[in-house]
Design a protein around this motif. Structure first.
Motif, PDB file in Angstrom:
ATOM      1  N   THR A 174       0.551  15.544 -12.742  1.00 59.03           N
ATOM      2  CA  THR A 174       0.091  16.201 -11.517  1.00 59.03           C
ATOM      3  C   THR A 174       1.273  16.614 -10.651  1.00 59.03           C
ATOM      4  OG1 THR A 174      -1.938  14.886 -11.539  1.00 59.03           O
ATOM      5  CG2 THR A 174      -1.347  15.956  -9.468  1.00 59.03           C
ATOM      6  N   ALA A 175       2.249  15.711 -10.484  1.00 61.02           N
ATOM      7  CA  ALA A 175       3.421  16.018  -9.666  1.00 61.02           C
ATOM      8  C   ALA A 175       4.255  17.133 -10.293  1.00 61.02           C
ATOM      9  CB  ALA A 175       4.277  14.760  -9.477  1.00 61.02           C
ATOM     10  N   ALA A 176       4.437  17.096 -11.612  1.00 67.88           N
ATOM     11  CA  ALA A 176       5.209  18.136 -12.300  1.00 67.88           C
ATOM     12  C   ALA A 176       4.530  19.488 -12.158  1.00 67.88           C
ATOM     13  CB  ALA A 176       5.375  17.773 -13.778  1.00 67.88           C
ATOM     14  N   SER A 177       3.205  19.501 -12.251  1.00 62.99           N
ATOM     15  CA  SER A 177       2.451  20.745 -12.097  1.00 62.99           C
ATOM     16  C   SER A 177       2.608  21.312 -10.693  1.00 62.99           C
ATOM     17  CB  SER A 177       0.971  20.490 -12.406  1.00 62.99           C
ATOM     18  OG  SER A 177       0.191  21.642 -12.165  1.00 62.99           O
ATOM     19  N   GLU A 178       2.547  20.437  -9.684  1.00 61.13           N
ATOM     20  CA  GLU A 178       2.713  20.889  -8.307  1.00 61.13           C
ATOM     21  C   GLU A 178       4.118  21.422  -8.063  1.00 61.13           C
ATOM     22  OE1 GLU A 178       0.483  21.147  -5.745  1.00 61.13           O
ATOM     23  OE2 GLU A 178      -0.972  20.786  -7.356  1.00 61.13           O
ATOM     24  N   ALA A 179       5.119  20.761  -8.657  1.00 55.93           N
ATOM     25  CA  ALA A 179       6.504  21.219  -8.494  1.00 55.93           C
ATOM     26  C   ALA A 179       6.683  22.608  -9.098  1.00 55.93           C
ATOM     27  CB  ALA A 179       7.458  20.227  -9.152  1.00 55.93           C
ATOM     28  N   ASN A 180       6.148  22.806 -10.288  1.00 49.00           N
ATOM     29  CA  ASN A 180       6.255  24.124 -10.928  1.00 49.00           C
ATOM     30  C   ASN A 180       5.510  25.191 -10.139  1.00 49.00           C
ATOM     31  OD1 ASN A 180       7.845  23.289 -13.095  1.00 49.00           O
ATOM     32  ND2 ASN A 180       6.070  22.611 -14.287  1.00 49.00           N
ATOM     33  N   GLY A 202      -9.504  12.676  -9.365  1.00 46.13           N
ATOM     34  CA  GLY A 202      -9.061  12.720  -7.976  1.00 46.13           C
ATOM     35  C   GLY A 202      -8.144  11.557  -7.660  1.00 46.13           C
ATOM     36  N   VAL A 203      -6.893  11.844  -7.314  1.00 43.38           N
ATOM     37  CA  VAL A 203      -5.899  10.807  -7.056  1.00 43.38           C
ATOM     38  C   VAL A 203      -5.349  10.975  -5.644  1.00 43.38           C
ATOM     39  CG1 VAL A 203      -3.704   9.800  -7.763  1.00 43.38           C
ATOM     40  CG2 VAL A 203      -5.261  10.729  -9.489  1.00 43.38           C
ATOM     41  N   ASN A 204      -5.391   9.917  -4.860  1.00 43.92           N
ATOM     42  CA  ASN A 204      -4.803   9.934  -3.526  1.00 43.92           C
ATOM     43  C   ASN A 204      -3.418   9.296  -3.602  1.00 43.92           C
ATOM     44  OD1 ASN A 204      -4.054   9.753  -0.874  1.00 43.92           O
ATOM     45  ND2 ASN A 204      -5.937   8.801  -0.153  1.00 43.92           N
ATOM     46  N   ALA A 205      -2.400  10.154  -3.695  1.00 41.80           N
ATOM     47  CA  ALA A 205      -1.021   9.676  -3.789  1.00 41.80           C
ATOM     48  C   ALA A 205      -0.224  10.065  -2.552  1.00 41.80           C
ATOM     49  CB  ALA A 205      -0.364  10.231  -5.049  1.00 41.80           C
ATOM     50  N   GLU A 236       0.810  -1.214   0.000  1.00 41.26           N
ATOM     51  CA  GLU A 236       0.000   0.000   0.000  1.00 41.26           C
ATOM     52  C   GLU A 236       0.847   1.269   0.000  1.00 41.26           C
ATOM     53  OE1 GLU A 236      -3.289   0.177  -0.399  1.00 41.26           O
ATOM     54  OE2 GLU A 236      -3.186  -1.982  -0.695  1.00 41.26           O
ATOM     55  N   ALA A 237       2.102   1.148   0.408  1.00 39.89           N
ATOM     56  CA  ALA A 237       2.968   2.330   0.427  1.00 39.89           C
ATOM     57  C   ALA A 237       3.407   2.735  -0.974  1.00 39.89           C
ATOM     58  CB  ALA A 237       4.202   2.052   1.289  1.00 39.89           C
ATOM     59  N   TRP A 238       3.462   1.774  -1.891  1.00 38.48           N
ATOM     60  CA  TRP A 238       4.045   2.018  -3.207  1.00 38.48           C
ATOM     61  C   TRP A 238       3.020   2.076  -4.337  1.00 38.48           C
ATOM     62  CZ3 TRP A 238       9.215   2.992  -3.068  1.00 38.48           C
ATOM     63  CH2 TRP A 238       9.902   2.571  -1.919  1.00 38.48           C
ATOM     64  N   VAL A 239       1.799   1.702  -4.044  1.00 37.68           N
ATOM     65  CA  VAL A 239       0.773   1.615  -5.087  1.00 37.68           C
ATOM     66  C   VAL A 239      -0.157   2.826  -5.025  1.00 37.68           C
ATOM     67  CG1 VAL A 239      -1.285   0.341  -5.829  1.00 37.68           C
ATOM     68  CG2 VAL A 239       0.827  -0.890  -5.282  1.00 37.68           C
ATOM     69  N   VAL A 240      -0.435   3.390  -6.200  1.00 37.91           N
ATOM     70  CA  VAL A 240      -1.386   4.496  -6.321  1.00 37.91           C
ATOM     71  C   VAL A 240      -2.582   3.988  -7.126  1.00 37.91           C
ATOM     72  CG1 VAL A 240      -1.781   6.842  -7.144  1.00 37.91           C
ATOM     73  CG2 VAL A 240       0.480   6.180  -6.271  1.00 37.91           C
ATOM     74  N   ARG A 241      -3.761   4.289  -6.646  1.00 39.94           N
ATOM     75  CA  ARG A 241      -4.981   3.859  -7.337  1.00 39.94           C
ATOM     76  C   ARG A 241      -5.607   5.049  -8.065  1.00 39.94           C
ATOM     77  NH1 ARG A 241      -9.931   0.173  -5.101  1.00 39.94           N
ATOM     78  NH2 ARG A 241      -8.264  -1.356  -5.266  1.00 39.94           N
ATOM     79  N   ILE A 242      -5.873   4.854  -9.353  1.00 38.13           N
ATOM     80  CA  ILE A 242      -6.527   5.866 -10.181  1.00 38.13           C
ATOM     81  C   ILE A 242      -7.999   5.506 -10.316  1.00 38.13           C
ATOM     82  CG2 ILE A 242      -6.542   7.022 -12.426  1.00 38.13           C
ATOM     83  CD1 ILE A 242      -4.027   7.531 -10.838  1.00 38.13           C
ATOM     84  N   SER A 253       4.767  10.842   0.396  1.00 35.59           N
ATOM     85  CA  SER A 253       5.464  10.746   1.677  1.00 35.59           C
ATOM     86  C   SER A 253       6.809  10.041   1.511  1.00 35.59           C
ATOM     87  CB  SER A 253       4.600  10.001   2.691  1.00 35.59           C
ATOM     88  OG  SER A 253       5.331   9.712   3.865  1.00 35.59           O
ATOM     89  N   ILE A 254       6.823   8.966   0.716  1.00 36.44           N
ATOM     90  CA  ILE A 254       8.087   8.260   0.472  1.00 36.44           C
ATOM     91  C   ILE A 254       9.078   9.195  -0.207  1.00 36.44           C
ATOM     92  CG2 ILE A 254       9.156   6.443  -0.922  1.00 36.44           C
ATOM     93  CD1 ILE A 254       6.777   4.682  -0.314  1.00 36.44           C
ATOM     94  N   CYS A 255       8.601   9.976  -1.165  1.00 36.16           N
ATOM     95  CA  CYS A 255       9.502  10.890  -1.866  1.00 36.16           C
ATOM     96  C   CYS A 255       9.978  12.016  -0.957  1.00 36.16           C
ATOM     97  CB  CYS A 255       8.821  11.448  -3.121  1.00 36.16           C
ATOM     98  SG  CYS A 255       9.035  10.380  -4.565  1.00 36.16           S
ATOM     99  N   ARG A 256       9.148  12.432  -0.009  1.00 35.31           N
ATOM    100  CA  ARG A 256       9.636  13.407   0.985  1.00 35.31           C
ATOM    101  C   ARG A 256      10.748  12.786   1.819  1.00 35.31           C
ATOM    102  NH1 ARG A 256       3.639  14.770   2.542  1.00 35.31           N
ATOM    103  NH2 ARG A 256       3.130  16.431   1.040  1.00 35.31           N
ATOM    104  N   LEU A 257      10.557  11.514   2.179  1.00 34.75           N
ATOM    105  CA  LEU A 257      11.591  10.792   2.923  1.00 34.75           C
ATOM    106  C   LEU A 257      12.894  10.763   2.128  1.00 34.75           C
ATOM    107  CD1 LEU A 257      12.562   8.780   5.187  1.00 34.75           C
ATOM    108  CD2 LEU A 257      11.630   6.964   3.738  1.00 34.75           C
ATOM    109  N   LEU A 258      12.803  10.390   0.862  1.00 31.06           N
ATOM    110  CA  LEU A 258      13.993  10.283   0.014  1.00 31.06           C
ATOM    111  C   LEU A 258      14.669  11.631  -0.187  1.00 31.06           C
ATOM    112  CD1 LEU A 258      12.632   7.890  -2.784  1.00 31.06           C
ATOM    113  CD2 LEU A 258      13.894   7.282  -0.723  1.00 31.06           C
TER     114      LEU A 258
END
Length: 298
Positions: free
Chosen positions: A257-263, A148-151, A114-120, A156-161
């Protein structure tokens, strides 16, 4: 559906799951519960395994050791640092300690699916099955609406990294120490996922770029995907095409979505591009041998 039950709806009415565990292979919870696991169940449920033979335990431990080396690949980018962290220098620096804590956290969640899987969500949630044998499947144009995506977990893992020692108001090391201690005090695998919350904008930028990186690696595996739809609906070829198409679509949604948030973070907060905390290694990772000594410190 296909992985668990051997069939697909084929009409867009089912959600799509995509794994971003791109640098390691999960050998515990693979999504089939008690039906199948490559590890003895009690090993990744963190229970006593006195009834296991020494041979079984030794093989499982060896598999986990190999997996730990695979997990190092997530830590090779040293985002937020101008220079790579060379652990071979054995300076016992705070940066090395933080990296070791990151690895320990990764080892704890490596086999928690569940930590690594994203459901669309379903592409066509209101789709209906055919009503009779003679009816035909008609594709309809649908309005494009936000998905709507719950990632939260993969973010969180990427914040850790992406953590560096100055993050979380300079308390990044203590933050991970406390998180590790609290996770180890729990037995249930569903409660051991330590979530790194949102803090500085620089950390959030690096985390979102990390998500983009994982998506790019995953999408690279579909480079030979033929997008031409097979003629026979429901055939083996058509089912494979439908599944892969859904996975590519899911990865594209997460990546964009992630690229948009980063920008958004980068431009809205007017963070200087010369700020070392904004460093993201998009061209390649740091040498693996720089991080190998971490394995002997576990």
């Amino acid at each position: 559906l296909f992985a668990k039950y051997g069939y697909i709806n084929g009409d867009g009415s089912s959600p799509t799951e995509i794994s971003l565990a791109v640098f390691h292979r999960m050998i515990g919870d693979v999504g089939l519960g008690r039906q199948f696991s490559q590890l003895p169940f009690d090993m990744w449920y963190q229970k006593e395994h006195n009834d296991r033979s020494h041979g079984e335990i030794d093989v499982a431990k060896k598999a986990l050791e190999v997996q730990a080396k695979e997990l190092l690949r997530y830590l090779l980018f040293d985002d937020g640092y101008k220079d790579c962290i060379d652990v071979t220098l054995n300076t016992s620096s705070a940066d090395e300690e933080l990296k070791l804590l990151k690895l320990r956290h990764l080892i704890r969640i490596a086999n928690y699916r569940e930590a690594w899987v994203v459901r669309i969500p379903p592409k066509s949630p209101d789709a209906s099955p055919l009503q009779s044998m003679g009816s035909t499947w008609q594709k309809t144009e649908q309005e494009k609406a936000p998905v709507g995506v719950n990632a939260n977990r993969i973010v969180s893992i990427c914040r850790l990294l992406s953590l560096q020692v100055d993050d979380i108001r300079g308390e990044a090391i203590n933050y991970l120490r406390e998180g590790l201690a609290s996770a180890e005090s729990l037995e249930s695998p569903g409660k051991t996922l330590f979530l790194v919350e949102k803090y500085e904008d620089e950390l959030e930028y690096r985390a979102m770029m990390c998500v983009v990186r994982l998506c790019n690696v995953a999408l690279g595996r579909y480079s030979r995907f033929d997008q031409t739809e097979p003629e026979i609906v429901g055939s083996i070829e058509w089912n494979a095409w439908y599944i892969v198409k859904g996975e590519v679509r899911a990865l594209g949604i997460i990546q964009q979505t992630a690229a948009s948030e980063a920008n958004k973070v980068k431009h809205n907060q007017m963070i200087s591009a010369t700020n070392a905390a904004m460093t993201v290694r998009e061209e390649g990772a740091c040498p693996l041998n720089y991080s190998l000594p971490l394995l002997s410190r576990l």
